[in-house]
Design a protein around this motif. Structure first.
Motif, PDB file in Angstrom:
ATOM      1  N   LYS A  77      51.837  17.233  37.730  1.00 44.58           N
ATOM      2  CA  LYS A  77      50.567  16.513  37.836  1.00 44.58           C
ATOM      3  C   LYS A  77      49.642  16.774  36.648  1.00 44.58           C
ATOM      4  O   LYS A  77      48.691  16.021  36.423  1.00 44.58           O
ATOM      5  N   HIS A  78      49.938  17.820  35.883  1.00 42.61           N
ATOM      6  CA  HIS A  78      49.111  18.126  34.716  1.00 42.61           C
ATOM      7  C   HIS A  78      49.690  17.554  33.418  1.00 42.61           C
ATOM      8  O   HIS A  78      49.135  17.800  32.336  1.00 42.61           O
ATOM      9  N   ASN A 138      49.206  14.955  31.963  1.00 44.72           N
ATOM     10  CA  ASN A 138      48.268  13.851  32.022  1.00 44.72           C
ATOM     11  C   ASN A 138      47.349  13.912  30.807  1.00 44.72           C
ATOM     12  O   ASN A 138      46.562  14.858  30.648  1.00 44.72           O
ATOM     13  N   GLU A 139      47.428  12.911  29.968  1.00 47.11           N
ATOM     14  CA  GLU A 139      46.634  12.915  28.742  1.00 47.11           C
ATOM     15  C   GLU A 139      45.148  12.740  29.021  1.00 47.11           C
ATOM     16  O   GLU A 139      44.306  13.299  28.310  1.00 47.11           O
ATOM     17  N   SER A 140      44.800  12.032  30.090  1.00 48.25           N
ATOM     18  CA  SER A 140      43.387  11.844  30.439  1.00 48.25           C
ATOM     19  C   SER A 140      42.738  13.163  30.820  1.00 48.25           C
ATOM     20  O   SER A 140      41.609  13.478  30.395  1.00 48.25           O
ATOM     21  N   SER A 141      43.452  13.966  31.635  1.00 45.80           N
ATOM     22  CA  SER A 141      42.925  15.284  32.021  1.00 45.80           C
ATOM     23  C   SER A 141      42.796  16.190  30.816  1.00 45.80           C
ATOM     24  O   SER A 141      41.874  17.005  30.719  1.00 45.80           O
ATOM     25  N   LEU A 142      43.718  16.031  29.883  1.00 49.36           N
ATOM     26  CA  LEU A 142      43.688  16.850  28.677  1.00 49.36           C
ATOM     27  C   LEU A 142      42.473  16.495  27.818  1.00 49.36           C
ATOM     28  O   LEU A 142      41.779  17.376  27.297  1.00 49.36           O
ATOM     29  N   SER A 190      39.671  15.185  28.879  1.00 45.97           N
ATOM     30  CA  SER A 190      38.434  15.541  29.584  1.00 45.97           C
ATOM     31  C   SER A 190      38.198  17.037  29.625  1.00 45.97           C
ATOM     32  O   SER A 190      37.124  17.502  30.020  1.00 45.97           O
ATOM     33  N   ALA A 249      39.964  19.137  31.555  1.00 41.45           N
ATOM     34  CA  ALA A 249      40.320  19.681  32.869  1.00 41.45           C
ATOM     35  C   ALA A 249      41.492  20.645  32.762  1.00 41.45           C
ATOM     36  O   ALA A 249      41.612  21.567  33.583  1.00 41.45           O
ATOM     37  N   ILE A 250      42.356  20.456  31.786  1.00 39.54           N
ATOM     38  CA  ILE A 250      43.500  21.354  31.566  1.00 39.54           C
ATOM     39  C   ILE A 250      43.534  21.721  30.089  1.00 39.54           C
ATOM     40  O   ILE A 250      43.110  20.942  29.234  1.00 39.54           O
ATOM     41  N   GLY A 294      48.274  24.326  34.219  1.00 39.16           N
ATOM     42  CA  GLY A 294      47.078  24.309  35.058  1.00 39.16           C
ATOM     43  C   GLY A 294      47.393  24.875  36.429  1.00 39.16           C
ATOM     44  O   GLY A 294      48.550  25.233  36.727  1.00 39.16           O
TER      45      GLY A 294
END
Length: 418
Positions: free
Chosen positions: A80-81, A83-87, A89, A91-92, A98
Motif C-alpha cells: 500500500k506504500h 504510492n507516488e502520491s503518498s511519497l 505528500s 506521508a512515507i 511505512g
C-alpha cells in the motif's frame, strides 16, 4: 577495473579469419550473451564498484549483525506504500516503506538479490552449453581441412609459405595437396555424413529452446515481473520521486529482527535497509530484457532459415545465391558443375560444403568443385565400362547354356559368340 574483467576478454575478440563452424546467431549465444552474463556476474559480486551490498539502520542491534541477518534472510516492502502520491505528500519516506499491520496489509518479500550472481553465472553456462556440445560433435573437421586457406591469396603470387598474425599460410604446392585432401574428404563423406548437419540443426534448435527457457527462469526469479520490465522502462517519464523499477528493485526496504529481551519476552526491532546492490541489478535486468528479446528474435529467424534451407538446398538458383554469400571471392559458380555436385549431396553433405566455402579462398573452392565433378565423371565412365563388360559376359553365359535347338544363328551376331 579492466583487470577485473580480463577473464571475459577472450570471449569478446572478433577474428574474421578464424575458421567458422557455425553462424552469427550461434555466436550471439555462446560468445556475446555468455560474456555479457559473466560481466554482470562480476559486477554484482564485486564490492569495489558499489560498496556494501546492504546497509541497515537499527537503534540497539549491532550493525554488522543486523546487516548480515537482513541480507541472508529477506527484506520486504509494503504494497500500500508503493504510492507516488503518498511519497510526494510526505506521508512515507521511501517507496514501499511505512507502517503496516501484520496479517492484514500485503507485503512483498525480496530475497532474489542474494541469488543474483549464482543465477547469472548459471545462465551464462547454459548459453555456452550448445556450443560446447557442437564442438564435441564437430571435432575440428572443418578446421583441419581448411585452416589457412582463407588467406591463401597472400601466398598465391609469392609461392612460398608465410606466417601472418600468428597463422600459418601454406604455399601453393602445399595448397594443392590440401585441396586434393578436401576433395577426397568430401567424397568419402557422401556416404557416411548423415548426422553431421543434423547435429548442427539440433544445436541451433537448442539455442532457441535455451533463450526461451532463460526468459522463463528470469521471469520466475523476479516474481513474474521480468516480462513487463522493458515496457515499464520505455513508458517511464523519470520525472517523479518514484519510478516503475522501484517496484521490482526497491532501493530502500524494511527488515524485522526478533530477539529475547531482558525479561524473556520477544522484542521486534524494525530496521531500515539501503539496497545498494539493486542500483546495479535494475540496470542489468533492463539491459537483459532488451538483449534477450534481440537474441530470441534472431534465434527464431535462424531456426526458420535452417528449415528453409532443408527444403531448398537442392535448388540451383538457391545454391548460386547462398554460395555467393558464403564465398564472395568465388564469383558466379558454373551452373553445371554446381548442379552436378549438389545432386549427389544430402542435407548434411550440403552443410559441410557450405562451411568449406565459408572458410576457403574463392578460387580454391571453385577448384574443389571442379575436381569433385571430374572424379564423378571418371567414376561414371568406369561404371559404364564395367556395366558393359558385365552385360557382355552375361550374354555369353546365356548363349553358352541355352539349348541348341533354341539358338537361332541368324539372330546372334558372330562377335557375340566369341
Amino acid at each position: 577495473m579492466l583487470g577485473t574483467f580480463k577473464a571475459v576478454a577472450p570471449y569478446l575478440k572478433f577474428n574474421p579469419k578464424k575458421v567458422a563452424i557455425d553462424n552469427g546467431v550461434f555466436k550471439l549465444h555462446y560468445r556475446w550473451t555468455f560474456a555479457i552474463l559473466m560481466v554482470a556476474t562480476i559486477l554484482v559480486s564485486s564490492r569495489q564498484y558499489i560498496g556494501e551490498h546492504i546497509k541497515c539502520i537499527s537503534d540497539t542491534i549491532n550493525q554488522h549483525v543486523i546487516e548480515s541477518f537482513c541480507f541472508f534472510t529477506t527484506t520486504f516492502t509494503v504494497g500500500k506504500h508503493m504510492n507516488e502520491s503518498s511519497l510526494k505528500s510526505g506521508a512515507i519516506p521511501h517507496p514501499g516503506v511505512g507502517p503496516y499491520v501484520q496479517e492484514v496489509d500485503e507485503v512483498k518479500h525480496h530475497a532474489y538479490y542474494q541469488w543474483v550472481p549464482f543465477v547469472l553465472f548459471g545462465q551464462a553456462l547454459m548459453f555456452y552449453l550448445p556450443h560446447l556440445l557442437w564442438k564435441s560433435w564437430e571435432k575440428k573437421r572443418i578446421y583441419n581441412l581448411v585452416n589457412g586457406l582463407k588467406m591463401i591469396g597472400i601466398t598465391r603470387h609469392i609461392g612460398k609459405a608465410m606466417t601472418v598474425g600468428g597463422r600459418d599460410i601454406p604455399s601453393m604446392i602445399e595448397t594443392d595437396t590440401r585441396v586434393n585432401d578436401i576433395k577426397e574428404s568430401f567424397k568419402n563423406r557422401l556416404s557416411c555424413n548423415e548426422f553431421w548437419g543434423g547435429k548442427l540443426v539440433l544445436c541451433e534448435v537448442l539455442n532457441l529452446a535455451n533463450i526461451v527457457l532463460q526468459i522463463y527462469i528470469t521471469n520466475k526469479f523476479l516474481g513474474g515481473q521480468f516480462l513487463r520490465l522493458g515496457l515499464w522502462f520505455l513508458r517511464e517519464d523519470w520525472q517523479g520521486p518514484m519510478d516503475s523499477l522501484d517496484i521490482v528493485f526497491p532501493k530502500v526496504t524494511k527488515c524485522e529482527f526478533h530477539k529475547f529481551g531482558p525479561s524473556g519476552s520477544i522484542q521486534n526491532h524494525d530496521t531500515l535497509c539501503v539496497m545498494a546492490l539493486n542500483v546495479i541489478n535494475e540496470k542489468i535486468y533492463v539491459f537483459l530484457w532488451f538483449w534477450f528479446l534481440i537474441v530470441l528474435i534472431a534465434s527464431t529467424a535462424a531456426v526458420i532459415w535452417r528449415f528453409f534451407t532443408l527444403f531448398c538446398y537442392r535448388s540451383l538458383r538457391f545454391n548460386q545465391f547462398i554460395f555467393k554469400y558464403a564465398s564472395p571471392s568465388a564469383g558466379r559458380l558454373d551452373s553445371d558443375i554446381l548442379e552436378a555436385v549438389i545432386r549427389k549431396c544430402n542435407f548434411a553433405n550440403w552443410m559441410f560444403l557450405y562451411f568449406l566455402a565459408s572458410n576457403m579462398a574463392g578460387f580454391l573452392f571453385r577448384k574443389v568443385l571442379e575436381m569433385i565433378v571430374l572424379d564423378f565423371n571418371l567414376k561414371l565412365r568406369n561404371d559404364e565400362a564395367v556395366d558393359n563388360e558385365a552385360n557382355k559376359q552375361k550374354m555369353r553365359e546365356e548363349i553358352k547354356y541355352r539349348p541348341i535347338d533354341e539358338v537361332d544363328g541368324a539372330l546372334i551376331p558372330k562377335e557375340k559368340l566369341k
